[in-house]
Design an enzyme around this catalytic site. Structure first.
Site, PDB file in Angstrom:
ATOM      1  N   CYS A 130       0.832  -1.206   0.000  1.00  0.00           N
ATOM      2  CA  CYS A 130       0.000   0.000   0.000  1.00  0.00           C
ATOM      3  C   CYS A 130       0.868   1.257   0.000  1.00  0.00           C
ATOM      4  O   CYS A 130       1.398   1.651   1.047  1.00  0.00           O
ATOM      5  CB  CYS A 130      -0.915  -0.026   1.228  1.00  0.00           C
ATOM      6  SG  CYS A 130      -1.952   1.434   1.368  1.00  0.00           S
ATOM      7  N   CYS A 133      -0.430   4.119   2.174  1.00  0.00           N
ATOM      8  CA  CYS A 133      -0.216   3.919   3.616  1.00  0.00           C
ATOM      9  C   CYS A 133       1.252   4.125   3.986  1.00  0.00           C
ATOM     10  O   CYS A 133       1.561   4.741   4.995  1.00  0.00           O
ATOM     11  CB  CYS A 133      -0.598   2.507   4.049  1.00  0.00           C
ATOM     12  SG  CYS A 133      -2.121   1.872   3.371  1.00  0.00           S
ATOM     13  N   ASP A 134       2.160   3.568   3.187  1.00  0.00           N
ATOM     14  CA  ASP A 134       3.553   3.443   3.632  1.00  0.00           C
ATOM     15  C   ASP A 134       4.548   4.298   2.856  1.00  0.00           C
ATOM     16  O   ASP A 134       5.734   4.340   3.210  1.00  0.00           O
ATOM     17  CB  ASP A 134       4.002   1.967   3.526  1.00  0.00           C
ATOM     18  CG  ASP A 134       3.162   1.072   4.432  1.00  0.00           C
ATOM     19  OD1 ASP A 134       2.690   1.559   5.473  1.00  0.00           O
ATOM     20  OD2 ASP A 134       2.986  -0.113   4.100  1.00  0.00           O
TER      21      ASP A 134
END
Ligand code: NAP
Length: 318
Positions: A130, A133-134
């Site tokens: 992701c 997200c990261d």
């Protein structure tokens, strides 16, 4: 008999339980593995409003405690079938059959993996599924994205604005994703596109250090040193057990709009397992709220039909 059975205790399912309990409806949440679902793999959530940093584990624990504190019941069994008996639904697990008037399918989806040695161990240590997200953990670092669909192309574009260098590795020479996005990527000076190639080995100690890429045309090997590998080769929605009841799209997602209604009356869906544009924590919890609100509305609207069906089963006693 519960008012609502929620299948799946990820962010969508647990939020649905909170909303349903606050509407004073009885709720059973069935979970196959552990509360939190996919978000448990995220070491640091930075994009959920209000909490600047929270681990996926802590987020899940707080969400579970909130739902349970409001009176939601949690049972750890895998739902394998839903029987639609009209006013009543039966949710079947290998151990029990639970009855409810409405069901919310919040089964989520899982990342398709490359199937490489050490892939699981390195999640959070250089491997991510992701970018949204990261990505922030890889500011000014070297990363690669694998895949040729819209997710991979958009992830690579997103990362190109953060990372020092982005490799995009695709197994064919034409992209499945949109050409306009691919064209924008080709204009980025820090993006290198490697086509007709597969990632064939992860080179790591504690963290990922490099990857081995195999050229599909001539079989040659290349080693790329990097800090992060974003795997974007599609997702697998976990809906197959319910395919006969709700309608799925070609990729296996439950066909549903923003109201989270499925094709089956009294069965709703929420989160990553439904058709939607953005699969994020915030959209999953939003779905949970919507599905529960619609389920509660359905319970209200079908109260009379349900009472009539009970009276009929009792032989018409009034
Ligand atoms: P996808 O469209 O299924 O693409 C998966 C990509 O991964 C394909 O290019 C595929 O290669 C490749 N792939 C699959 N297995 C692989 C493997 N084992 N090794 C290497 N490569 C592999 O998945 P997605 O990109 O996640 O998109 C899912 C859906 O969401 C799509 O309908 C997409 O259009 C949609 N989506 C839309 C948006 C948007 O509208 N903004 C954004 C993201 C996603 P091949 O091409 O060779 O099969």
């Amino acid at each position: 008999m519960h008012d609502i059975v929620v299948i799946g205790a990820g962010p969508a399912g647990m939020t649905a339980a909170i909303y349903a309990r606050r509407a004073a409806r009885s709720v059973l949440v069935l979970e196959a593995v552990s509360c939190g679902g996919q978000i448990l793999n995220t070491p640091d959530i930075e994009n959920y409003p209000v909490e600047a940093h929270i681990s996926g584990f802590d987020f899940s624990r707080k969400l579970h405690d909130q739902a349970e504190g409001l009176g939601a019941e949690f049972i750890f069994e895998k739902a394998v079938e839903i029987r639609d008996l009209g006013a009543v639904k039966e949710v079947v697990t290998p151990k029990n059959t639970y009855q409810a008037r409405a069901v919310i399918l919040a089964t989520g989806s899982e990342n398709r993996k490359l199937g490489l040695e050490d892939e699981d161990r390195l999640v959070g240590r250089g491997i991510s599924y992701c970018a949204t997200c990261d990505g922030n953990f890889y500011r000014n670092k070297v990363v690669a994205v694998v895949g040729g669909g819209n997710t991979a192309l958009e992830d690579a574009l997103y990362l190109a604005d953060l990372a020092q260098k982005v490799y995009l590795i695709h197994r064919r020479d034409s992209f499945r994703g949109e050409e306009t996005t691919a064209a924008r990527l080709r204009e980025k000076p820090n993006v290198e596109i490697i086509c007709n190639a597969n990632v064939t080995r992860l080179i790591a100690e504690k963290r990922l250090k490099a990857i081995e890429i195999t050229d599909k045309l001539d079989g040659s090997l290349r080693t790329v040193e990097l800090n992060g590998l974003f795997i974007a080769v599609g997702r697998i929605p976990e809906n197959q057990d319910f395919a006969g009841l709700v309608q799925l799209d070609e990729a296996g997602y439950v066909l549903a709009g923003e109201d989270c209604h499925t094709a089956a009356s009294g069965i709703f869906t929420a989160g990553d397992n439904r058709t939607k544009l953005l699969r994020q924590l915030v959209t999953a919890t939003a779905d949970g709220a919507m599905a529960a609100t619609e389920a509660v509305k359905y319970l209200r609207e079908t109260e009379q039909a349900y009472t009539d069906s009970l009276l009929r089963s009792w032989g018409g006693v009034c």
